[in-house]
Design a protein around this motif. Structure first.
Motif, PDB file in Angstrom:
ATOM      1  N   THR A 294       0.821  -1.211   0.000  1.00  0.00           N
ATOM      2  CA  THR A 294       0.000   0.000   0.000  1.00  0.00           C
ATOM      3  C   THR A 294       0.858   1.265   0.000  1.00  0.00           C
ATOM      4  OG1 THR A 294      -0.132   0.008   2.424  1.00  0.00           O
ATOM      5  CG2 THR A 294      -1.857  -1.170   1.227  1.00  0.00           C
ATOM      6  N   ASN A 317      -2.499  -2.757  -7.515  1.00  0.00           N
ATOM      7  CA  ASN A 317      -3.897  -2.463  -7.218  1.00  0.00           C
ATOM      8  C   ASN A 317      -4.109  -1.895  -5.823  1.00  0.00           C
ATOM      9  OD1 ASN A 317      -5.342  -3.203  -9.625  1.00  0.00           O
ATOM     10  ND2 ASN A 317      -4.789  -5.332  -9.207  1.00  0.00           N
ATOM     11  N   ASN A 318      -3.238  -2.258  -4.865  1.00  0.00           N
ATOM     12  CA  ASN A 318      -3.412  -1.827  -3.479  1.00  0.00           C
ATOM     13  C   ASN A 318      -2.600  -0.581  -3.130  1.00  0.00           C
ATOM     14  OD1 ASN A 318      -5.070  -4.082  -3.019  1.00  0.00           O
ATOM     15  ND2 ASN A 318      -3.299  -5.363  -2.523  1.00  0.00           N
ATOM     16  N   LEU A 320      -1.594   2.883  -2.357  1.00  0.00           N
ATOM     17  CA  LEU A 320      -2.307   4.123  -2.025  1.00  0.00           C
ATOM     18  C   LEU A 320      -1.365   5.315  -1.906  1.00  0.00           C
ATOM     19  CD1 LEU A 320      -4.741   2.775   0.736  1.00  0.00           C
ATOM     20  CD2 LEU A 320      -5.182   3.060  -1.710  1.00  0.00           C
ATOM     21  N   SER A 342      -0.843   2.054 -11.213  1.00  0.00           N
ATOM     22  CA  SER A 342      -1.346   2.253  -9.844  1.00  0.00           C
ATOM     23  C   SER A 342      -2.734   2.889  -9.920  1.00  0.00           C
ATOM     24  CB  SER A 342      -0.382   3.143  -9.051  1.00  0.00           C
ATOM     25  OG  SER A 342       0.935   2.635  -9.087  1.00  0.00           O
ATOM     26  N   PRO A 343      -3.749   2.121 -10.251  1.00  0.00           N
ATOM     27  CA  PRO A 343      -5.083   2.684 -10.524  1.00  0.00           C
ATOM     28  C   PRO A 343      -5.772   3.285  -9.313  1.00  0.00           C
ATOM     29  CG  PRO A 343      -5.172   0.281 -10.475  1.00  0.00           C
ATOM     30  CD  PRO A 343      -3.723   0.653 -10.421  1.00  0.00           C
ATOM     31  N   ASN A 344      -5.347   2.924  -8.098  1.00  0.00           N
ATOM     32  CA  ASN A 344      -6.027   3.414  -6.898  1.00  0.00           C
ATOM     33  C   ASN A 344      -5.146   4.338  -6.061  1.00  0.00           C
ATOM     34  OD1 ASN A 344      -8.506   1.829  -7.265  1.00  0.00           O
ATOM     35  ND2 ASN A 344      -7.190   0.063  -6.865  1.00  0.00           N
ATOM     36  N   GLN A 346      -3.714   7.304  -4.152  1.00  0.00           N
ATOM     37  CA  GLN A 346      -4.352   8.460  -3.535  1.00  0.00           C
ATOM     38  C   GLN A 346      -3.366   9.573  -3.217  1.00  0.00           C
ATOM     39  OE1 GLN A 346      -7.908   8.568  -2.797  1.00  0.00           O
ATOM     40  NE2 GLN A 346      -7.722   6.882  -4.260  1.00  0.00           N
ATOM     41  N   CYS A 403      -5.075   9.652 -13.480  1.00  0.00           N
ATOM     42  CA  CYS A 403      -4.509   9.386 -12.160  1.00  0.00           C
ATOM     43  C   CYS A 403      -5.488   9.821 -11.077  1.00  0.00           C
ATOM     44  CB  CYS A 403      -3.183  10.127 -12.013  1.00  0.00           C
ATOM     45  SG  CYS A 403      -2.235   9.654 -10.572  1.00  0.00           S
ATOM     46  N   GLN A 404      -5.698   8.974 -10.074  1.00  0.00           N
ATOM     47  CA  GLN A 404      -6.684   9.221  -9.015  1.00  0.00           C
ATOM     48  C   GLN A 404      -6.124  10.001  -7.830  1.00  0.00           C
ATOM     49  OE1 GLN A 404     -10.011   8.114  -9.373  1.00  0.00           O
ATOM     50  NE2 GLN A 404      -9.269   7.694 -11.453  1.00  0.00           N
TER      51      GLN A 404
END
Length: 471
Positions: A294, A317-318, A320, A342-344, A346, A403-404
Motif C-alpha cells: 500500500t 492495485n493496493n 495508495l 497504480s489505478p487506486n 491516492q 490518475c486518481q
C-alpha cells in the motif's frame, strides 16, 4: 549537619532499577559509598562493559566477575560488551547468558573472533553483533564445518542485528533458520570487504527486514518472508532476484542502485533498448514480489534501476501512497508507467522536482530534450506560454488525466523556472486533486518567500476544489 539522604531511604529494588539506567562505570563507583550500596549493586540488571578500570585499579571484567557473575542469584536483563584483544569475551558472554540475559549487544574496537557456540544456551530476545566481529562456527578453528545438529538455537529471539560482521553463507543461513520466532532482522555493511549480507532470507515469522549494504557477495538474491510487513532494502542491483515471496508486505523503501550509473552521451538520441542491454541485473521478481503493498518509497537510484532492469511492471492495485525522490542526474522514465500501473493511488509525494531530461520522461512532466529546448528558447515568451497552455488543454492522453491522486506533496521546492513549469503541469492535469502541500527549501529566504508562494497561487488548477498549503 547534612541534609536528609532521601535516596538511600528508597527500597533496594527501586535503587536497583535507578542504577540500571545509569552508565555502568558510574554504577560501579557506588560500591565505595557504604555497605548498604554493596547490597544494592547485585540488583542492577543492565550493564555496559567498555574498556576501563575502576578507581581502585582492577579491570571492569574482574570486578564484575567477582561481585556479580559469581553469584548465581544475579539476573541480567541487558548487557553491552565491547570486546578487547586478550579478554575472555566468550566466557563472559556465556556467563551473562546463564544469568538469563534478554538483550545482548556485542561490538569490537578491533577485529575479534566470536564462536557461535557461546550462544548454545540462551534466553535472548534481542541480539546485536557489530563493528569488526568475525562470527565463526567454532571456538578456535574457523574452517570446521557447521554442525547443524549442534548449532545454537534461539527459541525466544525476536530481533537480530548484524552490522559490519564477517559471517559466511552457511553460518548466516543457520542463524536465520534457528530463530523460529524472529520478527526483526537488521543487516548493515559499511565496508565493501565485509560479507555480512549473503543475499538470502528465509523466515516464516519475520515481519520487519532492513538491509543496508555496500556490496553483494552473491549474484542472486532470494527473499522468502511471507509474514513480512515492512521492507527497507538498500544495495546494488544483483544479477538476478530469485524467489521473492512477500505476501503480507505493506510498506517498502527501496534504494537499489547500479555499480555504475548509466550515462548517455547524447540526450537527444536516447535508445532505451540499446542502453538497457548493456546492464547486468534483473529486478523483475522483486517488483512482482512487492506488488501488493500500500506504501512505496523509491530513491532516484531505484527509479533508474526499475527503468533499465525491470522487464515487466505489474499492476499495483493496493498502492495508495507513492513516494519518490528526484535527482538532477537521474531520469523519470519509469514514473509514467508506475502511475499507469497504480489505478487506486491516492497520495503522491515527491522530494525535489528537478530531474534529468530525457526522451523517456513521458507525459508526467513538461520537460524537453536539449534540441527541443534550444528551439523553444528562440520563441518569444508570450508565444511559448500560449503553446504550452494549448498543449495542456488538448493533451488528454497524458497519464496524469486518469490518475486518481487526491493528495500531492512536494518538498524541497525552490521556485525555479523548471519547478514552476512542473507544478503547472501537475495542477493542470491531476483533475482529482484536493490538497497540495508544498514544502519550501531552506534556501528560500524571507524576501523570496512571497514571490514563490504568490507564483504558485496564480497557477490554474484543473480541479476546482484543490487547495495549496505551504509548509
Amino acid at each position: 549537619m547534612g541534609g536528609k539522604d532521601s535516596i538511600s531511604n528508597l527500597p533496594d529494588e527501586v535503587l536497583g532499577k535507578i542504577l540500571s539506567l545509569l552508565p555502568t562505570k558510574l554504577v560501579v563507583s557506588t560500591w565505595v559509598l557504604s555497605k548498604r550500596w554493596r547490597n544494592v549493586f547485585p540488583l542492577v540488571d543492565t550493564f555496559d562493559h567498555r574498556p576501563t578500570t575502576t578507581p581502585g585499579g582492577p579491570s571492569f571484567v574482574s570486578f564484575i566477575s567477582k561481585h556479580i557473575f559469581l553469584k548465581p542469584s544475579t539476573h541480567i536483563k541487558k548487557f553491552s560488551l565491547t570486546c578487547q584483544p586478550g579478554e575472555h569475551s566468550n566466557c563472559l558472554i556465556q556467563t551473562v547468558l546463564e544469568r538469563g540475559c534478554l538483550e545482548l549487544h556485542v561490538q569490537c574496537n578491533l577485529t575479534h573472533s566470536l564462536g557461535i557456540i557461546v550462544f548454545e544456551r540462551n534466553t535472548l530476545v534481542k541480539l546485536t553483533l557489530s563493528d569488526g566481529l568475525h562470527l565463526c562456527n567454532h571456538k578456535q578453528n574457523f574452517d570446521v564445518r557447521v554442525d547443524l545438529d549442534r548449532a545454537p538455537y534461539f527459541p525466544s529471539l525476536r530481533s537480530l542485528s548484524l552490522g559490519a560482521v564477517s559471517v559466511g553463507a552457511d553460518l548466516f543461513k543457520l542463524l536465520i533458520w534457528h530463530c523460529p520466532v524472529l520478527e526483526e532482522l537488521f543487516i548493515r555493511d559499511d565496508d565493501a570487504d565485509l560479507s555480512t549480507w549473503q543475499g538470502f532470507v528465509s523466515s516464516e515469522s519475520l515481519k520487519r527486514l532492513v538491509v543496508s549494504v555496500v556490496n553483494l557477495p552473491n549474484d542472486d538474491v532470494w527473499l522468502f518472508a511471507p509474514a513480512l510487513v515492512f521492507l527497507d532494502y538498500s544495495s546494488c542491483v544483483p544479477c538476478y532476484f530469485g524467489e521473492v515471496v512477500l505476501d503480507s508486505l505493506v510498506e517498502a523503501r527501496l534504494d537499489v542502485r547500479f555499480w555504475e550509473s548509466p550515462t548517455d552521451d547524447d540526450d537527444d538520441d536516447d535508445d532505451d533498448d540499446d542502453v538497457c542491454g548493456y546492464f547486468d541485473g534483473d529486478v523483475t521478481n522483486l517488483v512482482a514480489g512487492i506488488s501488493n503493498i500500500t506504501t512505496l518509497h523509491l530513491s532516484p537510484n531505484s527509479l533508474e534501476v526499475f527503468h533499465w532492469c525491470c522487464k515487466t511492471m505489474p499492476v499495483f492495485n493496493n498502492l495508495l501512497r507513492l513516494s519518490i525522490e528526484s535527482d538532477k542526474e537521474k531520469g523519470w522514465q519509469i514514473v509514467p508507467l508506475l502511475l499507469n500501473k497504480s489505478p487506486n493511488l491516492q497520495t503522491l509525494v515527491i522530494k525535489g522536482l528537478v530531474h534529468k531530461v530525457t526522451n523517456g520522461c513521458g507525459d508526467v512532466c513538461p520537460c524537453n530534450p536539449s534540441k527541443r529546448r534550444k528551439k523553444r528558447k528562440r520563441m518569444m515568451k508570450e508565444e511559448e506560454k500560449e503553446v504550452e497552455e494549448d498543449e495542456d488543454e488538448d493533451d488528454t492522453s497524458c497519464c496524469l488525466w486518469t490518475c486518481q491522486v487526491k493528495f500531492l506533496e512536494i518538498s524541497g521546492y525552490r521556485g525555479t523556472r523548471r519547478e514552476h513549469k512542473q507544478m503547472r503541469h501537475f495542477l493542470g492535469k491531476l483533475k482529482y486533486l484536493e490538497t497540495v502541500n508544498v514544502g519550501l527549501h531552506q534556501e528560500v529566504k524571507s524576501l523570496s518567500y512571497l514571490r514563490v508562494t504568490s507564483d504558485l497561487k496564480k497557477l490554474r488548477s484543473v480541479s476546482p476544489t484543490s487547495q495549496i498549503h505551504f509548509l
